[in-house]
Design an enzyme around this catalytic site. Sequence first.
Site: not given
Length: 564
Positions: A282-283
């Site tokens: 993810g981020s």
Amino acid sequence: MWRYYALLAILCLVVLTLMGRAVHLHIFEQSFLSHQGDVRSIRLERLDAHRGTISDRYGEPLAISAAVETIYANPTQVKLGDEEYAQLAAALGVNKRWLKRRLESNRDKQFVYLKRKAAPHEAQQALQLGFSGIYSRREYKRFYPAGEVASHIVGFSNIDEKGQEGIELAYDEWLTGREGKHRVLKNRAGQVIKDLGVVELAQSGNDISLSIDMRLQYLAYRELKAAVDIHRARAGSVVVLDIETGEVLAMVNQPSYNPNNRSNLNVSHLRNRAITDLFEPGSTMKLVTLASALESEKYALNSSVETSPGFLRLGGRSIRDHRDYGRLSLLEVIAKSSNVGTSKLALDLGPEALWDSFYALGLGQGTGIGFPGENIGQLPNPFNMQPVELAAMSYGYGLSTTALQLAQAYMVLGNGGLKPSLSLIKKESKEPVERVLPESVSNELLKAMRATVEKGGTGTRAQVPLYSVGGKTGTVHTVGRDGYNAEEYKALFAGVAPINDPKIATVVVIDAPAGAEYYGGEVAAPIFSRVVDGAMRILSVEPDKFSQLMHVNKVESSLAGGRG
């Protein structure tokens, strides 16, 4: 009369023959007969060698071998009544019916175990009964003082002292000792009546000193276990790396298991999830995308990207931010975790440049740590990548990694671009270190990490009193049998501390928190804060938030004065 003399002569002849044979055997065949007697009464028995000790970096024992007794029987020599069976069963702590069936069903055998690895006092009680055919011999049993706290790293060995999991398995040959031999004299019943000495000494296994600091291990385990319980999560992992050396200082998982008592073991709890379990990061990957942009020299931290109207359409799909942030600097793209801003950077850089940056930080390849069952993750093929796939990769979707690989990537980002080899074994000397990122880029990334945890960023709950830290939050959907689970998430936080001179890189992964909070900044960041806060104190790192430190000192001084 002649018959008498004939009989007497025959008897004398027999006596002389026997005497002659006796003299012949005694003088000419003594060595042969002595050898044959020894063969029938002298035996070579093995001397067990204990496995090497596994300890943490400061010598704290994590796996040791304790002397125990194994009780066995020669069923052909055992003759017991019901009362005697009851006495023997009580001494061994076993069921009488089981004991009787075991001995009587093996009457044609000369060896059968009654109890493996028993406490010495149990063996003594059994032997003191004086029953024929019951014996014991010295063996060793593995004991794990840290229990479930270090079980996923240390692993365990089986009843025969063969490694089955973890370091016990990976270094089984190194830890295994070499058996010795000693000569004993036995009577007709097979009982040892005299020890004639050692023929070959047993050689103990080699010891191993791990890179783990058990002070940090206990700290990380406590915080992770509490968080998994509070958030009713399915699982979780925490990894702490020494940024300068690449040594693993702590690695914990939930759920765990007790290696000293595996009677009701859930097999799924054996996995060292920090090394075996894959997930989309993810981020947390937005910093890697930023690193690629800065390294291209086409961008700087103050370069701006237009993110309006808050979404981006690619290949019939929409990439969205939480809201329309408008024009953002690259520093703000990271602090606010803008998917649109990161995607635009990736589309400009191209798939090969982005892939190279990910791979250089250790993603999509083995860490070289040598741990059984390690997963290497996966990076998408850069030569067959659609724009929407490139955009997704820039913010951590479409690839897979482990918690250890993610920690390694952040270790490099916080170490001036240097990439020391990871190790679970304590390093005794410095080794050559590869540079995979310019130091100037690493310094800029530290600024972006700091911005994430400061006011306006997504990771403010990762802040640590008295120490400046930095990192990146991540929240991703879990992947199920039919694709993404819409209502289930992984909460992530990866960062370094202290941000001005990083000493450790720490990654927190919480799988499927079931409470109202599920974002990385809400669930994983506070765990990072507590683990790093304790780690800084344990490692005697000097605080760098001097204004807070002065405030604390003033408060303490005023309290002290009030008492006077």
